[in-house]
Motif scaffolding. Structure first.
Motif, PDB file in Angstrom:
ATOM      1  N   ALA A   1       0.824  -1.213   0.000  1.00  0.00           N
ATOM      2  CA  ALA A   1       0.000   0.000   0.000  1.00  0.00           C
ATOM      3  C   ALA A   1       0.856   1.260   0.000  1.00  0.00           C
ATOM      4  O   ALA A   1       0.507   2.265   0.617  1.00  0.00           O
ATOM      5  N   PHE A   2       1.987   1.219  -0.699  1.00  0.00           N
ATOM      6  CA  PHE A   2       2.916   2.344  -0.707  1.00  0.00           C
ATOM      7  C   PHE A   2       3.042   2.905  -2.115  1.00  0.00           C
ATOM      8  O   PHE A   2       2.960   2.181  -3.101  1.00  0.00           O
ATOM      9  N   VAL A   3       3.246   4.213  -2.192  1.00  0.00           N
ATOM     10  CA  VAL A   3       3.442   4.857  -3.484  1.00  0.00           C
ATOM     11  C   VAL A   3       4.433   6.009  -3.308  1.00  0.00           C
ATOM     12  O   VAL A   3       4.446   6.680  -2.271  1.00  0.00           O
ATOM     13  N   ARG A   4       5.252   6.205  -4.316  1.00  0.00           N
ATOM     14  CA  ARG A   4       6.226   7.297  -4.255  1.00  0.00           C
ATOM     15  C   ARG A   4       5.583   8.570  -4.784  1.00  0.00           C
ATOM     16  O   ARG A   4       4.949   8.569  -5.844  1.00  0.00           O
ATOM     17  N   ILE A   5       5.753   9.672  -4.052  1.00  0.00           N
ATOM     18  CA  ILE A   5       5.142  10.943  -4.444  1.00  0.00           C
ATOM     19  C   ILE A   5       6.190  12.022  -4.723  1.00  0.00           C
ATOM     20  O   ILE A   5       5.851  13.117  -5.178  1.00  0.00           O
ATOM     21  N   HIS A   6       7.440  11.708  -4.425  1.00  0.00           N
ATOM     22  CA  HIS A   6       8.498  12.720  -4.524  1.00  0.00           C
ATOM     23  C   HIS A   6       9.836  11.976  -4.522  1.00  0.00           C
ATOM     24  O   HIS A   6       9.910  10.821  -4.086  1.00  0.00           O
ATOM     25  N   GLN A   7      10.872  12.638  -5.018  1.00  0.00           N
ATOM     26  CA  GLN A   7      12.199  12.035  -4.978  1.00  0.00           C
ATOM     27  C   GLN A   7      12.581  11.598  -3.564  1.00  0.00           C
ATOM     28  O   GLN A   7      13.296  10.618  -3.367  1.00  0.00           O
ATOM     29  N   SER A   8      12.055  12.314  -2.578  1.00  0.00           N
ATOM     30  CA  SER A   8      12.438  12.069  -1.184  1.00  0.00           C
ATOM     31  C   SER A   8      11.356  11.406  -0.343  1.00  0.00           C
ATOM     32  O   SER A   8      11.578  11.181   0.849  1.00  0.00           O
ATOM     33  N   TYR A   9      10.192  11.080  -0.936  1.00  0.00           N
ATOM     34  CA  TYR A   9       9.101  10.562  -0.098  1.00  0.00           C
ATOM     35  C   TYR A   9       8.390   9.362  -0.727  1.00  0.00           C
ATOM     36  O   TYR A   9       8.010   9.391  -1.907  1.00  0.00           O
TER      37      TYR A   9
ATOM     38  N   THR B   1       7.170  15.133 -11.102  1.00  0.00           N
ATOM     39  CA  THR B   1       7.648  13.864 -11.662  1.00  0.00           C
ATOM     40  C   THR B   1       6.736  12.702 -11.300  1.00  0.00           C
ATOM     41  O   THR B   1       6.481  11.812 -12.121  1.00  0.00           O
ATOM     42  N   TYR B   2       6.210  12.703 -10.073  1.00  0.00           N
ATOM     43  CA  TYR B   2       5.430  11.572  -9.587  1.00  0.00           C
ATOM     44  C   TYR B   2       3.924  11.859  -9.526  1.00  0.00           C
ATOM     45  O   TYR B   2       3.148  10.990  -9.127  1.00  0.00           O
ATOM     46  N   ARG B   3       3.516  13.052  -9.946  1.00  0.00           N
ATOM     47  CA  ARG B   3       2.116  13.443  -9.782  1.00  0.00           C
ATOM     48  C   ARG B   3       1.168  12.560 -10.591  1.00  0.00           C
ATOM     49  O   ARG B   3       0.139  12.105 -10.081  1.00  0.00           O
ATOM     50  N   LEU B   4       1.530  12.301 -11.858  1.00  0.00           N
ATOM     51  CA  LEU B   4       0.650  11.502 -12.714  1.00  0.00           C
ATOM     52  C   LEU B   4       0.528  10.079 -12.187  1.00  0.00           C
ATOM     53  O   LEU B   4      -0.585   9.527 -12.113  1.00  0.00           O
ATOM     54  N   THR B   5       1.655   9.481 -11.796  1.00  0.00           N
ATOM     55  CA  THR B   5       1.631   8.117 -11.253  1.00  0.00           C
ATOM     56  C   THR B   5       0.784   8.051  -9.990  1.00  0.00           C
ATOM     57  O   THR B   5       0.016   7.098  -9.784  1.00  0.00           O
ATOM     58  N   PHE B   6       0.915   9.062  -9.160  1.00  0.00           N
ATOM     59  CA  PHE B   6       0.151   9.107  -7.917  1.00  0.00           C
ATOM     60  C   PHE B   6      -1.345   9.227  -8.209  1.00  0.00           C
ATOM     61  O   PHE B   6      -2.166   8.536  -7.591  1.00  0.00           O
ATOM     62  N   ARG B   7      -1.714  10.075  -9.167  1.00  0.00           N
ATOM     63  CA  ARG B   7      -3.124  10.240  -9.518  1.00  0.00           C
ATOM     64  C   ARG B   7      -3.691   8.946 -10.105  1.00  0.00           C
ATOM     65  O   ARG B   7      -4.837   8.572  -9.822  1.00  0.00           O
ATOM     66  N   GLU B   8      -2.876   8.247 -10.901  1.00  0.00           N
ATOM     67  CA  GLU B   8      -3.334   6.981 -11.473  1.00  0.00           C
ATOM     68  C   GLU B   8      -3.567   5.947 -10.369  1.00  0.00           C
ATOM     69  O   GLU B   8      -4.516   5.174 -10.397  1.00  0.00           O
ATOM     70  N   TYR B   9      -2.680   5.964  -9.373  1.00  0.00           N
ATOM     71  CA  TYR B   9      -2.827   5.042  -8.227  1.00  0.00           C
ATOM     72  C   TYR B   9      -4.136   5.332  -7.499  1.00  0.00           C
ATOM     73  O   TYR B   9      -4.894   4.420  -7.176  1.00  0.00           O
ATOM     74  N   LEU B  10      -4.399   6.616  -7.241  1.00  0.00           N
ATOM     75  CA  LEU B  10      -5.625   6.988  -6.536  1.00  0.00           C
ATOM     76  C   LEU B  10      -6.854   6.609  -7.349  1.00  0.00           C
ATOM     77  O   LEU B  10      -7.867   6.163  -6.794  1.00  0.00           O
ATOM     78  N   GLY B  11      -6.766   6.765  -8.678  1.00  0.00           N
ATOM     79  CA  GLY B  11      -7.896   6.425  -9.532  1.00  0.00           C
ATOM     80  C   GLY B  11      -8.255   4.954  -9.497  1.00  0.00           C
ATOM     81  O   GLY B  11      -9.421   4.570  -9.583  1.00  0.00           O
ATOM     82  N   LYS B  12      -7.230   4.105  -9.323  1.00  0.00           N
ATOM     83  CA  LYS B  12      -7.457   2.661  -9.274  1.00  0.00           C
ATOM     84  C   LYS B  12      -8.020   2.215  -7.948  1.00  0.00           C
ATOM     85  O   LYS B  12      -8.505   1.087  -7.809  1.00  0.00           O
ATOM     86  N   HIS B  13      -7.910   3.070  -6.928  1.00  0.00           N
ATOM     87  CA  HIS B  13      -8.304   2.669  -5.575  1.00  0.00           C
ATOM     88  C   HIS B  13      -9.442   3.529  -5.030  1.00  0.00           C
ATOM     89  O   HIS B  13      -9.579   3.686  -3.816  1.00  0.00           O
ATOM     90  N   LYS B  14     -10.263   4.058  -5.930  1.00  0.00           N
ATOM     91  CA  LYS B  14     -11.417   4.828  -5.460  1.00  0.00           C
ATOM     92  C   LYS B  14     -12.466   3.901  -4.854  1.00  0.00           C
ATOM     93  O   LYS B  14     -12.640   2.789  -5.317  1.00  0.00           O
TER      94      LYS B  14
END
Length: 236
Positions: free
Chosen positions: A188-196, A223-236
């Motif tokens: 249940a983890f996702v990267r949102i930033h180079q450091s997070y 850099t990670y915004r689109l991937t993060f949004r796609e992750y959220l979209g899959k888990h609505k």
């Protein structure tokens, strides 16, 4: 969970080093160590082994050829002084490839990969149907700390180190963010930033360029915004 392992290496010093490293990890149980593949083959065919620490270039039969002879292959971490065999090793689905000489932190990194590759044991019965939590073993100074994944709020990268921010404490460890991201990608983890890297179970709020975790706002980089949004979209 105990992982039953064997060590196969023709170098006495290498076997001694691996025995020492394994002894520092309580969840590893070394069933035997062998100086060549032929001696190990009979043992492997008659005993349940979860993991092999396997040298590649050995007299008699190479580690790669030995592995190919096994029908029900254990998981394997290759240990060798020859980098040119790395591709062959990974084609056999090796968990990791330790290039000699390697130190304990590098060994521990491979073991963490091994732990996450095994299926999580489920209790046979439970009143609340809860399952056993996933976990990582994290090097904290000279100690190994077992960290339950659901207790991690987020992970912050700091050069060659990472900081695990959990519900109860912070743990600084010599690890790599990229490797952690790969290890946790199915969790249940996702990267949102180079450091997070964040545990999505603890997200409280999502804004355009930040998320709130445990009342703390963390940045979401372009850099990670689109991937993060796609992750959220899959888990609505």
């Amino acid at each position: 969970m105990k992982i039953c392992c064997v060590i196969i290496d023709d170098e006495p010093f290498a076997r001694k080093l691996l025995l020492d490293y394994c002894s520092r990890v309580p969840q590893l149980s070394v069933l035997g160590d062998f100086s060549n593949g032929l001696d190990a083959l009979s043992f492997l065919n008659h005993n349940k082994v979860d993991l092999i620490f396997l040298d590649i270039k050995m007299p008699g039969i190479s580690g790669i050829d030995l592995l190919k002879t096994l029908g029900n292959r254990p998981k394997v971490i290759f240990t060798t002084a020859f980098a040119e065999y790395a591709i062959d090793g990974f084609e056999l689905d090796a968990i990791d490839y330790l290039l000699k000489p390697f130190d304990f932190p590098r060994f521990l990194k491979a073991i963490n990969k091994a732990f996450t590759s095994f299926p999580i044991e489920k209790p046979t019965s439970s009143l609340n149907n809860s399952s056993q939590d996933d976990f990582l073993f994290v090097k904290d100074g000279r100690d190994l700390v077992k960290v339950q994944l659901d207790n991690i709020l987020y992970i912050k990268g700091q050069k060659d180190y990472v900081m695990f921010i959990t519900k109860s404490r912070k743990i600084m460890s010599l690890m790599n963010m990229k490797d952690l991201e790969q290890d946790l990608i199915q969790k249940a983890f996702v990267r949102i930033h180079q450091s997070y890297i964040i545990n999505t179970q603890h997200i409280e709020l999502v804004a355009s360029d930040k998320v709130r975790v445990n009342s703390e706002y963390l940045p979401v980089s372009q850099t990670y915004r689109l991937t993060f949004r796609e992750y959220l979209g899959k888990h609505k």
